[in-house]
Design a protein around this motif. Structure first.
Motif, mmCIF file in Angstrom:
data_model
loop_
_atom_site.group_PDB
_atom_site.id
_atom_site.type_symbol
_atom_site.label_atom_id
_atom_site.label_comp_id
_atom_site.label_asym_id
_atom_site.label_seq_id
_atom_site.Cartn_x
_atom_site.Cartn_y
_atom_site.Cartn_z
ATOM 1 N N GLY A 22 0.817 -1.215 0.000
ATOM 2 C CA GLY A 22 0.000 0.000 0.000
ATOM 3 C C GLY A 22 0.846 1.259 0.000
ATOM 4 O O GLY A 22 0.559 2.216 -0.731
ATOM 5 N N ALA A 23 1.910 1.276 0.814
ATOM 6 C CA ALA A 23 2.785 2.448 0.873
ATOM 7 C C ALA A 23 3.486 2.680 -0.463
ATOM 8 O O ALA A 23 3.601 3.827 -0.935
ATOM 9 C CB ALA A 23 3.806 2.282 1.990
ATOM 10 N N LEU A 24 3.957 1.614 -1.089
ATOM 11 C CA LEU A 24 4.631 1.754 -2.381
ATOM 12 C C LEU A 24 3.677 2.234 -3.465
ATOM 13 O O LEU A 24 4.029 3.103 -4.283
ATOM 14 C CB LEU A 24 5.257 0.419 -2.781
ATOM 15 C CG LEU A 24 6.499 -0.003 -1.993
ATOM 16 C CD1 LEU A 24 6.897 -1.434 -2.352
ATOM 17 C CD2 LEU A 24 7.657 0.957 -2.256
ATOM 18 N N VAL A 25 2.460 1.695 -3.489
ATOM 19 C CA VAL A 25 1.475 2.128 -4.495
ATOM 20 C C VAL A 25 1.102 3.589 -4.275
ATOM 21 O O VAL A 25 0.997 4.379 -5.231
ATOM 22 C CB VAL A 25 0.232 1.224 -4.449
ATOM 23 C CG1 VAL A 25 -0.879 1.778 -5.332
ATOM 24 C CG2 VAL A 25 0.584 -0.194 -4.886
ATOM 25 N N VAL B 66 4.854 9.032 3.070
ATOM 26 C CA VAL B 66 4.269 7.704 2.909
ATOM 27 C C VAL B 66 5.365 6.647 2.776
ATOM 28 O O VAL B 66 5.243 5.538 3.317
ATOM 29 C CB VAL B 66 3.323 7.675 1.694
ATOM 30 C CG1 VAL B 66 2.911 6.241 1.359
ATOM 31 C CG2 VAL B 66 2.075 8.500 1.964
ATOM 32 N N LEU B 67 6.441 6.980 2.095
ATOM 33 C CA LEU B 67 7.553 6.030 1.965
ATOM 34 C C LEU B 67 8.196 5.727 3.315
ATOM 35 O O LEU B 67 8.713 4.617 3.532
ATOM 36 C CB LEU B 67 8.598 6.575 0.999
ATOM 37 C CG LEU B 67 8.277 6.444 -0.484
ATOM 38 C CD1 LEU B 67 9.326 7.160 -1.320
ATOM 39 C CD2 LEU B 67 8.171 4.969 -0.899
ATOM 40 N N VAL B 68 8.174 6.702 4.231
ATOM 41 C CA VAL B 68 8.724 6.461 5.575
ATOM 42 C C VAL B 68 7.984 5.314 6.256
ATOM 43 O O VAL B 68 8.554 4.597 7.087
ATOM 44 C CB VAL B 68 8.638 7.756 6.412
ATOM 45 C CG1 VAL B 68 9.019 7.497 7.870
ATOM 46 C CG2 VAL B 68 9.566 8.821 5.824
ATOM 47 N N THR B 69 6.715 5.127 5.879
ATOM 48 C CA THR B 69 5.918 4.035 6.440
ATOM 49 C C THR B 69 6.599 2.687 6.253
ATOM 50 O O THR B 69 6.459 1.783 7.087
ATOM 51 C CB THR B 69 4.524 4.012 5.770
ATOM 52 O OG1 THR B 69 3.857 5.239 6.054
ATOM 53 C CG2 THR B 69 3.677 2.859 6.277
ATOM 54 N N LEU B 70 7.353 2.532 5.176
ATOM 55 C CA LEU B 70 8.034 1.256 4.928
ATOM 56 C C LEU B 70 8.975 0.890 6.074
ATOM 57 O O LEU B 70 9.139 -0.287 6.403
ATOM 58 C CB LEU B 70 8.830 1.335 3.620
ATOM 59 C CG LEU B 70 8.012 1.466 2.333
ATOM 60 C CD1 LEU B 70 8.929 1.736 1.150
ATOM 61 C CD2 LEU B 70 7.182 0.217 2.104
ATOM 62 N N GLY B 71 9.559 1.903 6.687
ATOM 63 C CA GLY B 71 10.467 1.641 7.797
ATOM 64 C C GLY B 71 9.768 1.160 9.048
ATOM 65 O O GLY B 71 10.409 0.594 9.945
ATOM 66 N N TYR B 72 8.463 1.385 9.129
ATOM 67 C CA TYR B 72 7.700 0.973 10.308
ATOM 68 C C TYR B 72 6.811 -0.237 10.032
ATOM 69 O O TYR B 72 5.988 -0.605 10.875
ATOM 70 C CB TYR B 72 6.826 2.131 10.787
ATOM 71 C CG TYR B 72 7.601 3.369 11.184
ATOM 72 C CD1 TYR B 72 8.583 3.304 12.169
ATOM 73 C CD2 TYR B 72 7.370 4.595 10.569
ATOM 74 C CE1 TYR B 72 9.310 4.433 12.529
ATOM 75 C CE2 TYR B 72 8.092 5.724 10.925
ATOM 76 C CZ TYR B 72 9.054 5.642 11.905
ATOM 77 O OH TYR B 72 9.770 6.748 12.263
ATOM 78 N N ALA B 73 6.969 -0.856 8.879
ATOM 79 C CA ALA B 73 6.048 -1.927 8.487
ATOM 80 C C ALA B 73 6.059 -3.092 9.467
ATOM 81 O O ALA B 73 5.025 -3.742 9.685
ATOM 82 C CB ALA B 73 6.388 -2.416 7.080
ATOM 83 N N ARG B 74 7.204 -3.371 10.085
ATOM 84 C CA ARG B 74 7.276 -4.494 11.016
ATOM 85 C C ARG B 74 6.403 -4.276 12.251
ATOM 86 O O ARG B 74 6.072 -5.239 12.961
ATOM 87 C CB ARG B 74 8.722 -4.751 11.447
ATOM 88 C CG ARG B 74 9.555 -5.387 10.350
ATOM 89 C CD ARG B 74 10.884 -5.910 10.894
ATOM 90 N NE ARG B 74 11.588 -6.671 9.885
ATOM 91 C CZ ARG B 74 11.385 -7.958 9.640
ATOM 92 N NH1 ARG B 74 10.470 -8.619 10.351
ATOM 93 N NH2 ARG B 74 12.064 -8.584 8.716
ATOM 94 N N SER B 75 6.029 -3.040 12.532
ATOM 95 C CA SER B 75 5.149 -2.762 13.664
ATOM 96 C C SER B 75 3.760 -3.340 13.459
ATOM 97 O O SER B 75 2.971 -3.410 14.404
ATOM 98 C CB SER B 75 5.040 -1.244 13.887
ATOM 99 O OG SER B 75 6.304 -0.679 14.166
#
Length: 410
Positions: A277-280, A374-383
């Motif tokens: 979702g973040a990448l799209v 939104v791309l910063v979200t990728l860094g928190y995906a493991r949460s």
């Protein structure tokens, strides 16, 4: 699955639908509200900012309230207040700015309580079901928003007074919501294990990544809702009529993405769905920023709907799950109420941020800022992952001990 859970799921879905319709009916008629009351352009932003600020206060109050009464009770009575406040906002006339201030104030406070309690029930139901269902609730909210926006368009097209537009909707939704509230299902109450140094039972460090994701998601959402029409017309050279289309496309693709999103979470896990979702969404902002014309820009807004739609529901679900895993069932409601505040933070920040950057720099450049966030979200995906020792592989199992009673039994 028991009939109690099925009825609880259906009644909560209707609550999400009613809230989506009510909110859309208000925000899409803001120009008409301004004209009816004679609110100046200088004063209007104050009114608009007051609603999310008071909603945040309502969410904070709900965190404390659900320690004494169940979330179903909060939802049962906050939803009628929201609907009546909507009707009140359309009932005044020229010079009655105080009426509008009271109506919007009540609307904001009740919306905060409503949003928090709805998502509390949604997350507890998901835990009882043992599989992802929260995206479905938010899909119904999007459907309500489309219906509400369509009814608002009809009212504007036929030049109906605001109260004439609002009254039939409230007359239908209010009794239906009260009737449906009989079947709300709460999770079983349980003591909250205290976090070290945190009297509220949920450590802030547990929620911080999710609070950031929620803020960034709503910055993206408010960018689309507030700037898509202006961007398509003024920057990409679209017609005035075509400029009304991007937000509708965004809403439809948001609905479509949420309608199938739970299947994706069950199949691939929440972490993968959030990353995709973040990448799209980031790709959508990039397309919008680089679009040579309005039709390519429309493609970008389509991608934004498909990408952003999964972030908010999964953030609520992850907050409730993480708090439950670490501190027990009672902590889930606390976590969701606190997280809900950042919904309004993102809404407050997003529109002024893009507007200021657009005026000082360029609107194309301004679109790159929510893209980066939104791309910063990728860094928190493991949460967004569940504890493997409890659920295994990031998927949830049914927990029959957590199935609450219907609100009739309270």
């Amino acid at each position: 699955m028991t009939d109690v859970l099925r009825r609880g799921r259906a009644s909560l879905a209707f609550a999400f639908f009613a809230q989506g319709a009510a909110f859309a009916l208000l925000v899409t008629r803001i120009p008409a509200v301004q004209d009816r009351y004679g609110v100046s352009d200088a004063l209007l932003p104050v009114f608009l900012a007051a609603v999310p600020v008071l909603a945040g206060a309502g969410s904070v109050a709900t965190e404390r309230l659900v320690k004494r009464v169940r979330p179903s009770r909060v939802l049962r009575w906050s939803q009628p207040v929201v609907l009546l406040a909507l009707l009140g906002a359309g009932a005044g006339g020229a010079g009655q700015v105080a009426v509008l201030a009271v109506a919007l104030g009540v609307f904001g406070l009740a919306v905060g309580a409503l949003d928090a309690s709805m998502n509390m029930l949604g997350v507890s139901l998901q835990r009882s079901y043992g599989r992802s269902i929260t995206l479905g609730f938010h899909a119904v909210y999007s459907l309500g928003g489309i219906v509400g926006a369509s009814l608002a368009w009809a009212g504007a097209h036929w030049q109906l007074a605001l109260w004439v537009s609002y009254l039939p909707v409230v007359a239908v939704l209010l009794p239906a919501a009260l009737l449906g509230s009989r079947w709300y299902v709460d999770g079983e109450p349980a003591p909250v294990r205290k976090a070290p140094g945190d009297g509220g039972g949920v450590g802030f460090t547990l929620l911080l990544p999710l609070c950031l994701v929620m803020t960034f998601a709503y910055i993206g959402d408010s960018t689309v809702s507030n700037w898509s029409a202006k961007y398509l017309e003024d920057v990409l050279g679209g017609s005035e009529q075509l400029a009304t289309v991007p937000y509708n496309v965004y809403m439809v693709t948001t609905l479509a993405g949420r309608a199938v999103g739970d299947l994706g979470v069950r199949r691939f896990g929440a972490v993968a769905v959030v990353r995709i979702g973040a990448l799209v969404a980031a790709g959508g902002f990039a397309v919008v920023a680089l679009a040579p014309g309005p039709w390519v820009g429309m493609l970008g807004f389509t991608l934004l709907g498909l990408g952003l739609c999964v972030l908010v529901p999964q953030t609520f679900a992850a907050a409730g799950r993480r708090a439950f895993e670490q501190y027990g069932p009672g902590a889930s409601d606390t976590a969701i109420a606190r997280l809900n505040i950042f919904n309004y933070v993102g809404f407050l920040v997003g529109s002024p941020l893009v507007g200021a950057l657009g005026d000082a720099w360029s609107y194309r450049g301004a679109m790159l800022v929510p893209m980066v966030l939104v791309l910063v979200t990728l860094g928190y995906a493991r949460s967004f992952a569940a504890q493997p020792d409890r659920y295994g592989g990031g998927h949830e199992r049914p927990r029959t001990a957590d199935v609450g009673r219907g609100s009739n039994g309270l």
